[in-house]
Design a protein around this motif. Sequence first.
Motif, PDB file in Angstrom:
ATOM      1  N   TYR A 157       0.841  -1.191   0.000  1.00 36.11           N
ATOM      2  CA  TYR A 157       0.000   0.000   0.000  1.00 36.11           C
ATOM      3  C   TYR A 157       0.880   1.246   0.000  1.00 36.11           C
ATOM      4  O   TYR A 157       2.066   1.191   0.338  1.00 36.11           O
ATOM      5  CB  TYR A 157      -0.901   0.033   1.242  1.00 36.11           C
ATOM      6  N   LEU A 158       0.287   2.357  -0.374  1.00 33.81           N
ATOM      7  CA  LEU A 158       0.982   3.620  -0.230  1.00 33.81           C
ATOM      8  C   LEU A 158       1.261   3.884   1.248  1.00 33.81           C
ATOM      9  O   LEU A 158       0.549   3.393   2.128  1.00 33.81           O
ATOM     10  CB  LEU A 158       0.123   4.764  -0.793  1.00 33.81           C
ATOM     11  N   ALA A 159       2.305   4.670   1.523  1.00 27.75           N
ATOM     12  CA  ALA A 159       2.564   5.078   2.898  1.00 27.75           C
ATOM     13  C   ALA A 159       1.353   5.826   3.440  1.00 27.75           C
ATOM     14  O   ALA A 159       0.683   6.560   2.695  1.00 27.75           O
ATOM     15  CB  ALA A 159       3.806   5.962   2.952  1.00 27.75           C
ATOM     16  N   PRO A 160       1.017   5.650   4.710  1.00 32.77           N
ATOM     17  CA  PRO A 160      -0.179   6.310   5.269  1.00 32.77           C
ATOM     18  C   PRO A 160      -0.234   7.804   4.988  1.00 32.77           C
ATOM     19  O   PRO A 160      -1.307   8.352   4.709  1.00 32.77           O
ATOM     20  CB  PRO A 160      -0.065   6.017   6.769  1.00 32.77           C
ATOM     21  N   GLU A 161       0.925   8.476   5.037  1.00 34.48           N
ATOM     22  CA  GLU A 161       0.906   9.922   4.809  1.00 34.48           C
ATOM     23  C   GLU A 161       0.632  10.290   3.354  1.00 34.48           C
ATOM     24  O   GLU A 161       0.357  11.448   3.046  1.00 34.48           O
ATOM     25  CB  GLU A 161       2.236  10.548   5.252  1.00 34.48           C
ATOM     26  N   HIS A 162       0.657   9.307   2.455  1.00 37.30           N
ATOM     27  CA  HIS A 162       0.363   9.573   1.046  1.00 37.30           C
ATOM     28  C   HIS A 162      -0.961   8.947   0.595  1.00 37.30           C
ATOM     29  O   HIS A 162      -1.299   9.011  -0.593  1.00 37.30           O
ATOM     30  CB  HIS A 162       1.511   9.072   0.172  1.00 37.30           C
ATOM     31  N   GLN A 163      -1.664   8.335   1.514  1.00 32.42           N
ATOM     32  CA  GLN A 163      -3.000   7.841   1.202  1.00 32.42           C
ATOM     33  C   GLN A 163      -3.995   9.009   1.285  1.00 32.42           C
ATOM     34  O   GLN A 163      -3.806   9.923   2.089  1.00 32.42           O
ATOM     35  CB  GLN A 163      -3.398   6.740   2.184  1.00 32.42           C
ATOM     36  N   PRO A 164      -5.057   8.988   0.487  1.00 27.59           N
ATOM     37  CA  PRO A 164      -6.004  10.121   0.480  1.00 27.59           C
ATOM     38  C   PRO A 164      -6.979  10.069   1.649  1.00 27.59           C
ATOM     39  O   PRO A 164      -8.195   9.967   1.463  1.00 27.59           O
ATOM     40  CB  PRO A 164      -6.716   9.945  -0.869  1.00 27.59           C
ATOM     41  N   HIS A 165      -6.441  10.134   2.867  1.00 30.21           N
ATOM     42  CA  HIS A 165      -7.286  10.020   4.054  1.00 30.21           C
ATOM     43  C   HIS A 165      -8.373  11.086   4.074  1.00 30.21           C
ATOM     44  O   HIS A 165      -9.526  10.803   4.434  1.00 30.21           O
ATOM     45  CB  HIS A 165      -6.429  10.140   5.316  1.00 30.21           C
ATOM     46  N   HIS A 166      -8.019  12.292   3.693  1.00 28.18           N
ATOM     47  CA  HIS A 166      -9.015  13.368   3.773  1.00 28.18           C
ATOM     48  C   HIS A 166     -10.142  13.142   2.780  1.00 28.18           C
ATOM     49  O   HIS A 166     -11.311  13.379   3.097  1.00 28.18           O
ATOM     50  CB  HIS A 166      -8.343  14.716   3.529  1.00 28.18           C
ATOM     51  N   LEU A 167      -9.810  12.658   1.573  1.00 33.70           N
ATOM     52  CA  LEU A 167     -10.862  12.391   0.591  1.00 33.70           C
ATOM     53  C   LEU A 167     -11.800  11.295   1.091  1.00 33.70           C
ATOM     54  O   LEU A 167     -13.030  11.409   0.986  1.00 33.70           O
ATOM     55  CB  LEU A 167     -10.248  11.970  -0.746  1.00 33.70           C
ATOM     56  N   VAL A 168     -11.207  10.224   1.625  1.00 33.71           N
ATOM     57  CA  VAL A 168     -12.024   9.084   2.046  1.00 33.71           C
ATOM     58  C   VAL A 168     -12.817   9.411   3.306  1.00 33.71           C
ATOM     59  O   VAL A 168     -14.008   9.078   3.405  1.00 33.71           O
ATOM     60  CB  VAL A 168     -11.132   7.846   2.258  1.00 33.71           C
ATOM     61  N   SER A 169     -12.197  10.061   4.285  1.00 24.69           N
ATOM     62  CA  SER A 169     -12.922  10.355   5.520  1.00 24.69           C
ATOM     63  C   SER A 169     -14.091  11.297   5.278  1.00 24.69           C
ATOM     64  O   SER A 169     -15.185  11.117   5.834  1.00 24.69           O
ATOM     65  CB  SER A 169     -11.966  10.942   6.565  1.00 24.69           C
TER      66      SER A 169
END
Length: 465
Positions: free
Chosen positions: A113-125
């Motif tokens: 997976y992508l590193a957590p800091e490069h995952q689109p957390h804001h888009l998904v949340s």
Amino acid sequence: MNDDSSARRLADTLRSVVRTAPAGSRLPSSRALAAEHGVGPVTVATALRLLAAEGLVETRPGEGTFARRASTTPGGDTAWQLTAMGPATVQATALGALLRPPRPGSVPLSSGYLAPEHQPHHLVSQALARAARRPASLGRVDPTGLPELRAWFATEAGARPDDVLVCAGTQAALATILSSLCRPGDAVVMESPTYLGALAAAQAAGLRVVPVHRGPDGAPDPQDLDRALQASGARVLYAQPHGANPTGTSWPARTHRELLAVARRHGCFVVEDDWAHDFVLAGSPRPLAADDPDGTVLHLRSLTKSTVPALRVAAVVGRGPVVARLAAGRTAADLYVSGVLQHAALDVVTGPGWRRHVRSARTLLIERRDLLAAAVTRHLGADALTHVPDQGLHLWVRLPDDADDLALAAAAATAGVDVTAGSPWWVSEPAGPHLRVSYSAADPAEAAQGVEVLAGLVRDRPRTP
């Protein structure tokens, strides 16, 4: 400081206290706990929820939080189960190891997976929050999938919405395909080496896995495939034509039509696992499904790798009556995919931030791939890396012939470097020892340090006299 890790540390501290406290005794107030341990109220609330889930405390509205005794069943003799269960059919130890989160402080060279800091957390949340407020997403959905999401997958694949079946991730899609199209004891042909999850799905379905070798150009030889299908009678070929996991190789476009023709001649479905669709680092690969009007190809597309691990949404794209067969199998297995996840997935991929995220991820991966490839060549030698992938997340690193890749991966873990041994990925005997080294999650500087550690372990490996 990470709120989740702080909450877990507080829970660890409180756990020993609660276990020795008399049942029914009251814990200090949340405000008192926050002050005593120097944390915020959210951290306290999260820690207490963790303890409540373990049955160690209970919260009574208006009264407080109280210790309780977790009810446990006395231990008995369960050895009888070894006979009742019969022989194990699924060996997923290596797959399970891949799914574990990186150990704190380790160099993560095994992540898919992508590193957590490069995952689109804001888009998904944000998408999940909006989805949770929609009454439609909280109810039942069409078993084949949310119509708008099916339409998006169809547009991406050049198909019709009726050709799409939404599944809870690629693994669920594979299980549906193999259980719907094969019977226990049947053969399924797979490239070797291949994805561990596909091997586990085939084992779970009671199938015989027949290997077909990837040639020097990255694709199976059509004559080899013809012989494998003829001898086995397999009705399914599982393949990764683009950025294969673990090797990183891709089929040359000139081989697509010939390999599809071989499969079609034998009446065999080709499962095209396009897992790295959003991680194209060079060129514009054309899916097999784009040149398949007759429904030979079952195209798999997942959103999990390119978003966050929790968004387990994928699709199977096919043509003809096979889609109805797969829909029946999927419905029997798990009814339907959560409407909240489907609405959130649709929100993410149709929003203005999606393309920006994909472009940013590709730029990041190109940089990390090139730096890791240079480190591998510098520390392990030019022969260690014969192919630099133009799609995907992994390098397939060749070790010296007398190296033990399993022992080396274990030694690397002890030294603080998480890397994946190559042996479990082969369908038949390994063609030499390899490591799968991933460039997606580790910072380039720490990745280079990890490769130095690997090089030292290779240099100091035990040698047979």
